[in-house]
Design a protein around this motif. Structure first.
Motif, PDB file in Angstrom:
ATOM      1  N   VAL A  70       0.872  -1.179   0.000  1.00 24.33           N
ATOM      2  CA  VAL A  70       0.000   0.000   0.000  1.00 24.33           C
ATOM      3  C   VAL A  70       0.902   1.219   0.000  1.00 24.33           C
ATOM      4  O   VAL A  70       1.757   1.365   0.889  1.00 24.33           O
ATOM      5  N   LEU A  71       0.734   2.070  -1.001  1.00 24.57           N
ATOM      6  CA  LEU A  71       1.525   3.295  -1.075  1.00 24.57           C
ATOM      7  C   LEU A  71       0.715   4.424  -0.463  1.00 24.57           C
ATOM      8  O   LEU A  71      -0.397   4.712  -0.920  1.00 24.57           O
ATOM      9  N   GLY A  72       1.271   5.046   0.575  1.00 26.28           N
ATOM     10  CA  GLY A  72       0.583   6.193   1.177  1.00 26.28           C
ATOM     11  C   GLY A  72       0.923   6.356   2.643  1.00 26.28           C
ATOM     12  O   GLY A  72       1.080   5.368   3.371  1.00 26.28           O
ATOM     13  N   ARG A  73       1.020   7.621   3.049  1.00 23.17           N
ATOM     14  CA  ARG A  73       1.314   7.970   4.462  1.00 23.17           C
ATOM     15  C   ARG A  73       0.124   7.582   5.348  1.00 23.17           C
ATOM     16  O   ARG A  73      -1.037   7.685   4.928  1.00 23.17           O
ATOM     17  N   ASN A  74       0.434   7.216   6.614  1.00 24.76           N
ATOM     18  CA  ASN A  74      -0.653   6.676   7.435  1.00 24.76           C
ATOM     19  C   ASN A  74      -1.469   7.734   8.186  1.00 24.76           C
ATOM     20  O   ASN A  74      -2.346   7.387   8.978  1.00 24.76           O
ATOM     21  N   ASN A  75      -1.218   9.023   7.922  1.00 24.15           N
ATOM     22  CA  ASN A  75      -2.133  10.033   8.493  1.00 24.15           C
ATOM     23  C   ASN A  75      -3.193  10.450   7.469  1.00 24.15           C
ATOM     24  O   ASN A  75      -3.955  11.392   7.700  1.00 24.15           O
ATOM     25  N   GLY A  86       2.224  13.800   0.862  1.00 25.53           N
ATOM     26  CA  GLY A  86       2.479  14.775   1.925  1.00 25.53           C
ATOM     27  C   GLY A  86       3.969  15.049   2.038  1.00 25.53           C
ATOM     28  O   GLY A  86       4.690  15.160   1.037  1.00 25.53           O
ATOM     29  N   GLU A  87       4.456  15.100   3.285  1.00 22.90           N
ATOM     30  CA  GLU A  87       5.876  15.427   3.521  1.00 22.90           C
ATOM     31  C   GLU A  87       6.824  14.382   2.925  1.00 22.90           C
ATOM     32  O   GLU A  87       7.999  14.657   2.701  1.00 22.90           O
ATOM     33  N   PHE A  88       6.309  13.172   2.638  1.00 22.61           N
ATOM     34  CA  PHE A  88       7.176  12.115   2.106  1.00 22.61           C
ATOM     35  C   PHE A  88       7.368  12.237   0.598  1.00 22.61           C
ATOM     36  O   PHE A  88       8.306  11.673   0.041  1.00 22.61           O
ATOM     37  N   GLY A  89       6.476  12.942  -0.072  1.00 19.51           N
ATOM     38  CA  GLY A  89       6.595  13.106  -1.526  1.00 19.51           C
ATOM     39  C   GLY A  89       6.477  11.770  -2.248  1.00 19.51           C
ATOM     40  O   GLY A  89       5.795  10.851  -1.790  1.00 19.51           O
ATOM     41  N   VAL A 121      -6.577   3.224  12.472  1.00 17.45           N
ATOM     42  CA  VAL A 121      -7.377   4.447  12.285  1.00 17.45           C
ATOM     43  C   VAL A 121      -7.235   5.415  13.462  1.00 17.45           C
ATOM     44  O   VAL A 121      -7.112   6.633  13.261  1.00 17.45           O
ATOM     45  N   MET A 122      -7.236   4.884  14.684  1.00 13.97           N
ATOM     46  CA  MET A 122      -7.229   5.771  15.863  1.00 13.97           C
ATOM     47  C   MET A 122      -5.804   6.268  16.130  1.00 13.97           C
ATOM     48  O   MET A 122      -5.180   5.946  17.129  1.00 13.97           O
TER      49      MET A 122
END
Ligand SMILES: N[C@@H](CCC(=O)N[C@@H](CS)C(=O)NCC(=O)O)C(=O)O
Length: 206
Positions: free
Chosen positions: A4-9, A34-37, A201-202
């Motif tokens: 899964v590509l994507g930041r966890n926030n 986001g900040e990871f680009g 999620v939390m």
């Protein structure tokens, strides 16, 4: 191995990660966006022409759009629990999932973005107030839908609970006024007892 590509926030990444964790899948998540680009590269563009996260890669199969990914995972890996067995219930699951993207997400995300990602001096109080009011109206629909039910469509959790559950976490974690919506709160508490929801999620709002 699923990637899964994507930041966890990101709420849209959280939907996918929550779903995968519920299904017991072995997933590698890669921080991007986001900040990871990393989403401006030609390689990423070839995976998702929208240049957005999440993207899921399952072997030689790639898919983007968070709700579509949730549907794919449930259909591919555990129809018994997460996909309602009859066409009418499936239709309702899709109805609520589509509604969450086209209606609920915009309202709750605007409240979130204003309060969490916008510096105080740049906030728009009217935009925030309107989005809050709209969120209350939309969440009241969920509250009505949950009357007499443990989960959105009845006694069993299904894929439709996932996107709306993620929005419900943000709503409850934000420092805002919340009118009493008893069914919504009961359902949200039930989700909060699930280890996969808690871990994926939390998370702190950032
Ligand atoms: N409708 C899409 C929306 C995807 C989306 O808006 N992704 C955002 C993060 S939540 C994004 O990629 N933002 C750019 C970034 O993170 O750099 C979905 O549900 O997957």
């Amino acid at each position: 191995m699923i990637q899964v590509l994507g930041r966890n926030n990101s709420i849209n990444v959280q939907k996918v990660m929550w779903c995968a964790a519920e299904l017991g899948l072995d997933v590698e998540r890669v921080d991007m966006g986001g900040e990871f680009g990393g989403i401006e590269t030609p390689e990423f563009l070839s995976l998702n022409p929208n240049r957005q996260i999440p993207v899921l890669i399952d072997g030689d199969f790639t898919i983007w759009e968070s709700n579509a990914i949730v549907r794919y995972l449930c259909l591919q890996y555990d129809t018994a629990t997460w996909v309602p067995s009859c066409a009418k219930q499936q239709g309702l699951a899709h109805q609520w999932m589509d509604w969450s993207l086209t209606s609920l997400h915009a309202a709750v995300s605007t409240v979130f973005l204003q309060l969490i990602r916008t510096p105080v001096a740049e906030r728009d109080p009217q935009l925030l107030a309107d989005a809050h009011d709209r969120s209350v109206k939309l969440l009241s629909m969920i509250d009505a839908q949950l009357e007499g039910k443990k989960f959105l469509l009845g006694d069993h959790i299904c894929m439709a609970d996932i996107p709306i559950g993620c929005a419900a976490y943000r709503w409850h974690a934000l420092e805002i006024d919340r009118p009493e919506l008893k069914n919504l709160e009961r359902w949200y508490k039930r989700l909060s007892e699930r280890p996969a929801f808690r871990s994926q999620v939390m998370r702190p709002l950032t």
